[in-house]
Design an enzyme around this catalytic site. Sequence first.
Site, short mmCIF file in Angstrom:
data_model
loop_
_atom_site.label_atom_id
_atom_site.label_comp_id
_atom_site.label_asym_id
_atom_site.label_seq_id
_atom_site.Cartn_x
_atom_site.Cartn_y
_atom_site.Cartn_z
N SER A 190 39.82 85.39 -28.73
CA SER A 190 39.40 84.39 -29.71
C SER A 190 39.82 84.76 -31.13
CB SER A 190 37.88 84.19 -29.65
OG SER A 190 37.22 85.39 -29.99
N LYS B 143 28.44 82.21 -32.03
CA LYS B 143 29.34 82.46 -33.16
C LYS B 143 28.93 81.62 -34.37
CE LYS B 143 33.39 83.72 -30.37
NZ LYS B 143 34.71 83.31 -29.92
#
Length: 775
Positions: free
Chosen positions: A677, A720
């Site tokens: 990511s 996140k």
Amino acid sequence: MDNQEEYIVPLLPLRGLLVYPTMVLHLDVGRDKSVQALEKAMVDDHLIFLTTQKDLSIDEPVEDDLYRMGTLTKVKQMLKLPNGTIRVLIEGLVRAEISEFTEYPDYYSVQLKTHKDRTDRDTEDQALMRTMLEYFEQYIKISKKISAETYATVSDIEEPGRLADIISSHLPLKLNEKQEILELIDVKDRMNRVIEIIHNEKEVLNLEKKIGQRVKKSMERTQKEYYLREQMKAIQKELGDKEGKTGEIAELTEKIENAGMPEHVMLTALKELERYEKVPSSSAESAVIRNYIDWLIALPWSKATKDDIDIAKAEKILNKDHYGLEKVKERVLEYLAVQKLTNSLKGPILCLAGPPGVGKTSLARSVATSLNRNFVRVSLGGVRDESEIRGHRRTYVGAMPGRIIQGMKKAGTINPVFLLDEIDKMSNDFRGDPSSAMLEVLDPEQNHNFSDHYIEETYDLSKVMFIATANDLASIPGPLRDRMEIISIAGYTELEKIHIAIDHLLPKQLKEHGLSKTQLQVRDEAIKKIVRYYTREAGVRSLERQLASICRKTAKIIVSGEKKRVVLSEKNVEEFLGKTIFHYGQAEAEDQVGVATGLAYTTVGGDTLQIEVSLAPGKGKLVLTGKLGDVMKESAQAAFSYVRSKTLELGIDPEFHEKYDIHIHVPEGAVPKDGPSAGITIATALVSALTGNPVRKEVGMTGEITLRGRVLPIGGLKEKSLGAHRAGITKIICPKDNEKDLDDIPESVRGELEFVLVSHVDEVLEHAIRSEGQE
């Protein structure tokens, strides 16, 4: 070798019973002095001396009332029964003779001299052993009261003295005759005496057979039954069983008929009961059969609790006990809804997978409450023996059913919620593979015919709702994992932890520490600070420990009289818990060149990750530091290749890779970092360093990159986003394919963040890098 040893041990007098060396059997002990003697033995070395009373009617025997020769035994197990008596499992060790008798107020003690059998054998011994075995085999054939399996077991014994003892224990002898054999220390004398007794018994049996054949023709069925029962009573009386088993057999028969067993199981139970009736009480086999019958009666075969299928009520219970965990709650409510429509659904097999402390075990208990079912928990951590699941065969001493059947007995119904805790902690060794034994338990197509080695008869587990818990799915074998419906619990967000602390943990700790809400008041911002700076975990165990620490310190302050009430705010948390333990990433104070803020997902939630890029004169060497994993290194190389392929469009010197060495660094080098990511973050930092344009400080980003610049989806967007919000970031760039995950983000957080959905790196650079002249 000297065959005599001295011992000083407690004494247990026996009434109507005699124990030979090497015998293993259960005894029920009720007399006070006998109980005290047992407890003394358990405290010391588990050794106790057993000898028989001459007169059964004496309650408190003295030295002259006991035979001097008995057996030194070892207590293997001790169990207190509801009626006050104690059931013990003992193993005979060696013949022993009382040298000195001591009477204490609570128990008797004796000094012993042991008599061990000699181990050598001569030809005469072998001849006597063969004769004894031959006579015993003939006796079994005539008697038919001893099974052929018994003879097979006895014939394997190689020690002459032990063989004589074991055969004596199976013969229907009077107590004084058994004592006579016990007192024969010389092995040859003992074998000769046993041969003589078997010969006499054969003669008696042959006479009885002739008499029985003569009378048989004229005896009516009722007379025959009466005669046999009276004869059985007389034999039992001679063996010391004054009351006989008649009343006990009738009681057990009634229990078997009322247990709700399937027909084939009931037939087995009645057949075993018939065997039990014939076997003498003094025989070790009697206790084995009785224990098996008790297990068959105790198991729930048809008793079930009625499901209280009220969806609204169930949802209320689940929400009251647990905050969050929406997927699990939804799955349970779906099960209830289908059950209400069909009324015949097989029990589902769920596996709650997630890190420690997120409430997997307590959630299973709440499910049982919401269903109005009994709850039973079995911990599988450290189980490495297949017999723990399937049970031991009844041929072994101390055999027991496996944990599944034990759990069903404890549950008391055929449809409990059955928690298989820590199913990923099972392991295998030379004793078998317990996870393979679990395959039948957790297969909805097979578990209606589950087979336990001890019970032997099939048992129906299809109505059980199995819930397993696991921390690591990778350690569960594939076939076993395939049988379960996996529900992943990723952990709690910061907001969820704060709610849990206020609604559940703090009231619980106040109660446990004897504090009232007025004595200790904890502000919401204080809890928020504790969650952020004193804990870093997926669950809430560490959070609960910190709250417990605050309660302890508060209790000390109140008891010592310093204050009558304590208010914990954000300012005085450090007075109670010390300096902060953890810190979280914060947004940059100003725009930086070559520094981009990435978003990371860890097992303890979301966090920000600064990615730095620096240039130095060189020849295009790419250096990666910061303890990066393989996936993250590949992301950096892909980002580097993409930037090289787009130099003209990005306004970068096409020859930069020949002029500069590029160093990509992720701070906190000791912490391992990996995951797909960070691609677009690395690309953004690279472009910023190469163009000299700064990266916007308020922007955080997450997404993987391809060589063509496509942005691929990532996981953990909810965590996140919460980490970015906590760090002060206001704009999040994420892959367009993750649009579906935005609904999982709490409304309070989503309203304060701007989400930019991108499908190409060009869009990322447009939003993340501040060009010359841009505000």
